[in-house]
Design a protein around this motif. Structure first.
Motif, PDB file in Angstrom:
ATOM      1  N   UNK A 241      87.345 114.334  37.897  1.00  0.00           N
ATOM      2  CA  UNK A 241      86.123 113.579  37.621  1.00  0.00           C
ATOM      3  C   UNK A 241      85.515 114.006  36.291  1.00  0.00           C
ATOM      4  N   UNK A 242      85.516 115.307  36.031  1.00  0.00           N
ATOM      5  CA  UNK A 242      84.970 115.813  34.765  1.00  0.00           C
ATOM      6  C   UNK A 242      85.729 115.227  33.582  1.00  0.00           C
ATOM      7  N   UNK A 243      87.058 115.161  33.681  1.00  0.00           N
ATOM      8  CA  UNK A 243      87.859 114.600  32.587  1.00  0.00           C
ATOM      9  C   UNK A 243      87.538 113.137  32.352  1.00  0.00           C
ATOM     10  N   UNK A 244      87.333 112.385  33.439  1.00  0.00           N
ATOM     11  CA  UNK A 244      87.086 110.948  33.289  1.00  0.00           C
ATOM     12  C   UNK A 244      85.713 110.657  32.702  1.00  0.00           C
ATOM     13  N   UNK A 245      84.818 111.660  32.684  1.00  0.00           N
ATOM     14  CA  UNK A 245      83.465 111.465  32.155  1.00  0.00           C
ATOM     15  C   UNK A 245      83.218 112.296  30.906  1.00  0.00           C
ATOM     16  N   UNK A 246      84.276 112.684  30.245  1.00  0.00           N
ATOM     17  CA  UNK A 246      84.151 113.510  29.037  1.00  0.00           C
ATOM     18  C   UNK A 246      83.215 112.852  28.027  1.00  0.00           C
ATOM     19  N   UNK A 247      82.268 113.628  27.507  1.00  0.00           N
ATOM     20  CA  UNK A 247      81.323 113.130  26.528  1.00  0.00           C
ATOM     21  C   UNK A 247      80.089 112.488  27.123  1.00  0.00           C
ATOM     22  N   UNK A 248      80.096 112.244  28.441  1.00  0.00           N
ATOM     23  CA  UNK A 248      78.952 111.590  29.078  1.00  0.00           C
ATOM     24  C   UNK A 248      78.178 112.528  29.995  1.00  0.00           C
ATOM     25  N   UNK A 249      78.720 113.738  30.212  1.00  0.00           N
ATOM     26  CA  UNK A 249      78.076 114.690  31.097  1.00  0.00           C
ATOM     27  C   UNK A 249      78.048 116.070  30.447  1.00  0.00           C
ATOM     28  N   UNK A 250      77.007 116.843  30.749  1.00  0.00           N
ATOM     29  CA  UNK A 250      76.931 118.245  30.334  1.00  0.00           C
ATOM     30  C   UNK A 250      77.341 119.091  31.527  1.00  0.00           C
ATOM     31  N   UNK A 251      78.303 119.993  31.317  1.00  0.00           N
ATOM     32  CA  UNK A 251      78.910 120.719  32.420  1.00  0.00           C
ATOM     33  C   UNK A 251      78.932 122.219  32.156  1.00  0.00           C
ATOM     34  N   UNK A 252      78.940 122.975  33.250  1.00  0.00           N
ATOM     35  CA  UNK A 252      79.092 124.423  33.201  1.00  0.00           C
ATOM     36  C   UNK A 252      80.305 124.789  34.061  1.00  0.00           C
ATOM     37  N   UNK A 253      81.293 125.503  33.511  1.00  0.00           N
ATOM     38  CA  UNK A 253      82.489 125.839  34.298  1.00  0.00           C
ATOM     39  C   UNK A 253      82.146 126.717  35.498  1.00  0.00           C
ATOM     40  N   UNK A 254      82.769 126.378  36.646  1.00  0.00           N
ATOM     41  CA  UNK A 254      82.710 127.216  37.851  1.00  0.00           C
ATOM     42  C   UNK A 254      84.118 127.277  38.404  1.00  0.00           C
ATOM     43  N   UNK A 255      84.778 128.443  38.249  1.00  0.00           N
ATOM     44  CA  UNK A 255      86.199 128.555  38.606  1.00  0.00           C
ATOM     45  C   UNK A 255      86.944 127.464  37.838  1.00  0.00           C
ATOM     46  N   UNK A 256      87.698 126.618  38.541  1.00  0.00           N
ATOM     47  CA  UNK A 256      88.393 125.512  37.876  1.00  0.00           C
ATOM     48  C   UNK A 256      87.647 124.194  38.061  1.00  0.00           C
ATOM     49  N   UNK A 257      86.355 124.283  38.441  1.00  0.00           N
ATOM     50  CA  UNK A 257      85.498 123.121  38.615  1.00  0.00           C
ATOM     51  C   UNK A 257      84.350 123.198  37.617  1.00  0.00           C
ATOM     52  N   UNK A 258      83.394 122.263  37.758  1.00  0.00           N
ATOM     53  CA  UNK A 258      82.300 122.188  36.793  1.00  0.00           C
ATOM     54  C   UNK A 258      81.002 121.830  37.498  1.00  0.00           C
ATOM     55  N   UNK A 259      79.936 122.556  37.170  1.00  0.00           N
ATOM     56  CA  UNK A 259      78.604 122.219  37.663  1.00  0.00           C
ATOM     57  C   UNK A 259      77.967 121.218  36.715  1.00  0.00           C
ATOM     58  N   UNK A 260      77.365 120.170  37.274  1.00  0.00           N
ATOM     59  CA  UNK A 260      76.693 119.150  36.484  1.00  0.00           C
ATOM     60  C   UNK A 260      75.334 119.676  36.005  1.00  0.00           C
ATOM     61  N   UNK A 261      75.148 119.697  34.680  1.00  0.00           N
ATOM     62  CA  UNK A 261      73.878 120.123  34.094  1.00  0.00           C
ATOM     63  C   UNK A 261      73.029 118.941  33.648  1.00  0.00           C
ATOM     64  N   UNK A 262      73.672 117.859  33.257  1.00  0.00           N
ATOM     65  CA  UNK A 262      72.968 116.664  32.809  1.00  0.00           C
ATOM     66  C   UNK A 262      73.962 115.569  32.518  1.00  0.00           C
ATOM     67  N   UNK A 263      73.463 114.369  32.315  1.00  0.00           N
ATOM     68  CA  UNK A 263      74.384 113.252  32.039  1.00  0.00           C
ATOM     69  C   UNK A 263      73.686 112.192  31.206  1.00  0.00           C
ATOM     70  N   UNK A 264      74.507 111.355  30.597  1.00  0.00           N
ATOM     71  CA  UNK A 264      74.035 110.191  29.855  1.00  0.00           C
ATOM     72  C   UNK A 264      74.639 108.942  30.495  1.00  0.00           C
TER      73      UNK A 264
END
Length: 266
Positions: free
Chosen positions: A175-198
């Protein structure tokens, strides 16, 4: 009448289909501290049950509504948690799913403090988002049917939720890859925490109206369909069955049919 069986399951059953698959983005939404609220209110009998019902409606109505307003549907409720699926129609689908996840997160930020006549409670939420294939199936015979959704998206959203802390939305890498450039993320293990989005997408509703009784009857007992008690607590005996999954759909269907028949007969 409540929409207790997903529309796509009812439609596929009417069309004579019993199994299939699709690509989806899945949300697993887990509400924390709801068990503590329920256990406290159970001590107050019918009045406590009515408060639980009011809290449930005030929480789940807007959450479920946001899912349907952005093209998703609820596949499973499990106590104080639910899974929502968004069928991948185009490149905007992951955006709709993440937008809804963030809506739900913000809802609890603003509405998580629950004041009742029996005390105050604070509810929170953890959300996992996963993407991939989903298999669905209808199991059973005659008027004793059930259904399931399983696969990559379901497993991945559950795995993402396990990494989430209260108030967090965690995305799987797909999901993170499909939204590259549209979401602000923080890595958690091999996943990502959502920090913000456009992400600001128009709604695209899925039909979620109340079905006819006959459309529900193969999947639900009449006692459930016709239940009109507004709120109550009941003592029950529950059985949780864990089993090794059969190798074929035919074997799974035979097993589920046997379990459904036994449960209803007893």
């Amino acid at each position: 009448m409540r929409n207790l069986v997903p529309t796509m399951i009812r439609e596929r059953f009417r069309a004579g289909e019993r199994t299939g698959s699709f690509e989806a983005v899945a949300l697993f939404v887990d509400i924390s501290q709801f068990t503590a609220l329920t256990e406290t209110l159970m001590q107050h009998g019918k009045a406590g049950a009515e408060v639980v019902t009011e809290v449930l409606n005030n929480i789940f109505n807007p959450l479920v509504g946001s899912v349907y307003q952005h093209g998703g549907f609820i596949s499973t409720f499990a106590g104080d948690a639910f899974t929502a699926l968004f069928l991948v129609e185009d490149s905007d689908t992951p955006g709709h799913a993440v937008f809804v996840a963030d809506l739900i997160r913000r809802f609890f930020e603003e509405n998580g403090d629950i004041a009742t006549q029996f005390g105050n409670f604070q509810l929170g939420v953890k959300i996992g988002v996963g993407q991939g294939s989903v298999e669905w199936g209808i199991l059973g015979r005659g008027d004793h049917l059930t259904y399931f959704f399983r696969g990559q998206a379901v497993d991945r959203c559950a795995a993402a939720e396990h990494l989430a802390e209260r108030g967090h939305v965690v995305l799987g890498p797909e999901t993170a890859d499909s939204l590259a450039g549209r979401v602000a993320l923080e890595p958690i293990a091999d996943h990502f925490r959502l920090l913000g989005h456009q992400i600001d997408l128009p709604q695209r509703s899925v039909e979620s109206g109340e079905p006819e009784v006959e459309a529900l009857r193969p999947f639900l007992l009449d006692t459930v369909i016709n239940m009109n008690v507004p709120a109550e607590f009941r003592d029950v005996a529950s059985v949780f069955i864990s089993f090794d999954e059969p190798d074929t759909m035919e074997a799974l269907d035979a097993f589920a049919t046997q379990v459904l028949d036994a449960a209803i007969n007893y």
